[in-house]
Design an enzyme around this catalytic site. Structure first.
Site, PDB file in Angstrom:
ATOM      1  CG  LEU A 121      50.246  88.471   8.879  1.00 21.20           C
ATOM      2  CD1 LEU A 121      49.807  87.094   8.540  1.00 21.20           C
ATOM      3  CD2 LEU A 121      50.504  89.558   7.785  1.00 21.20           C
ATOM      4  CB  CYS A 122      45.659  90.889  12.693  1.00 23.53           C
ATOM      5  SG  CYS A 122      44.268  91.433  13.651  1.00 23.53           S
ATOM      6  CB  SER A 123      46.723  91.784  17.264  1.00 19.45           C
ATOM      7  OG  SER A 123      46.618  90.229  17.344  1.00 19.45           O
ATOM      8  CB  THR A 141      47.039  97.026  14.283  1.00 17.47           C
ATOM      9  OG1 THR A 141      46.657  95.578  14.629  1.00 17.47           O
ATOM     10  CG2 THR A 141      46.381  97.939  14.887  1.00 17.47           C
ATOM     11  CB  ALA A 174      44.461  96.280   8.546  1.00 25.68           C
TER      12      ALA A 174
END
Length: 339
Positions: A121-123, A141, A174
């Site tokens: 998730l994300c970074s 991302t 992202a």
């Protein structure tokens, strides 16, 4: 004669538990993304039956662990949980330049080799990349980190314009809220559309968001009055997707010139009229494929695509699959109690 000794055999790795979801916790934990995993996979959901997910948290290092927002986390489990996890969730990492310890990289590699799915998730994608799980794969991302990810790992196919990427056993989301989209997508994969819709309803979010994260980058906020003027038109079009809806006709219905209509429509919805119409028709087609046994030709007609060839074209272009394959994958799999 001395007794013969039985040679010791190497211990076989445990097979993954398909319903065990394990979220990583680490020093510098990103609390929002971690909370998304808990909310979707970790809450009791008796309406889903006994086959629903089981959830655990894996501390990747000794605690207590600091988390964003001034809280500390103590976990009941450690890296041994990764040995049987069916799904592993990696929340946003503590920094795009922060090194990922080898013990985490190795544990993820071994888990994935055993058959576990790994989500970032994300970074958190930087953890997967550091572990070598993304080599040659497409991924995403947060748009702020996409360039740094591509520069650090040139063998990746970084897609900065989508909400999530599903590569089968490797899935990446992202920005923070896109983690909800990805987790709901996984619920849909595992249990079908009805289950995903039920979870989304409790979260008070849509079960699926169309479009990509590009629409959230420095986008102007539409004026409220335009939404009020176009709202009835959008509702009317959604209720009659099987009919033709040209720009000129929609502009007349909105009381605008075609040029003004196109400009204000895109400011309100984030899409040009033609693009919005295709997305709405695709959403209707997906719903029919997931919830009915209607023939594919009938689905194409009911959504306004006209022919099955046109329906197939848009499915392949937008979803990289065919209507038939989509139905086989996402047709409801698990019965739900009334909710």
């Amino acid at each position: 004669m001395p007794n013969a000794r039985t040679p010791s055999l190497p211990r076989r790795p445990s097979p993954p538990d398909s319903r065990l979801v394990v979220a990583l916790a680490y020093d510098g934990l990103c609390t929002f993304e971690f909370g998304v995993a808990v909310e979707i996979f970790g809450l009791p959901r008796p309406e889903m039956g006994e086959d629903w997910y089981r959830f655990a948290v894996c501390a990747t290092e000794p605690g207590p662990l600091r988390a964003a927002g001034g809280v500390r986390v103590l976990c009941d489990g450690g890296r041994e949980l990764l040995e049987t996890a069916g799904t592993i969730v990696v929340p946003g990492w503590r920094g795009v330049d922060a090194p990922v310890p080898e013990v985490i990289r190795d544990a993820l590699r071994r888990a994935h080799a055993r058959g576990a799915r790994v989500l970032s998730l994300c970074s958190g994608v930087f953890v997967l990349a550091a572990a070598g799980l993304l080599a040659g794969r497409a991924c995403t991302t947060h748009w702020r980190y996409a360039r740094a990810l591509a520069d650090a790992y040139p063998d990746l196919v970084v897609r900065p314009d989508v909400l999530y990427v599903d590569e089968g056993s490797i899935l990446t989301a992202a920005g923070s809220a896109a983690g909800i989209d990805l987790c709901l997508h996984l619920v849909r994969r595992d249990f079908g559309a009805a289950a995903a819709s039920s979870v989304a309803r409790r979260l008070v979010v849509p079960p699926h968001r169309e479009g990509g994260q590009a629409q959230f980058v420095e986008a102007p906020v539409p004026r409220a009055r335009e939404g009020a003027r176009l709202g009835p038109l959008l509702d009317a079009v959604r209720a009659s997707l099987d009919r033709p809806h040209g720009i000129a006709a929609m502009a007349r219905a909105a009381g605008m010139s075609a040029r003004t209509f196109q400009r204000r429509f895109e400011a309100t919805t984030g899409h040009p009229p033609g693009e919005w119409l295709v997305l709405e028709r695709l959403a209707r087609a997906r719903a029919l494929l997931e919830t009915t046994d209607a023939a594919l030709d009938d689905v194409a007609a009911a959504c306004g695509f006209g022919t099955l060839a046109t329906l197939r074209h848009h499915f392949r272009t937008r979803l990289a699959t065919s209507p038939g394959a989509y139905r086989r994958r996402f047709r409801g799999r698990a019965p739900l109690a009334a909710s």
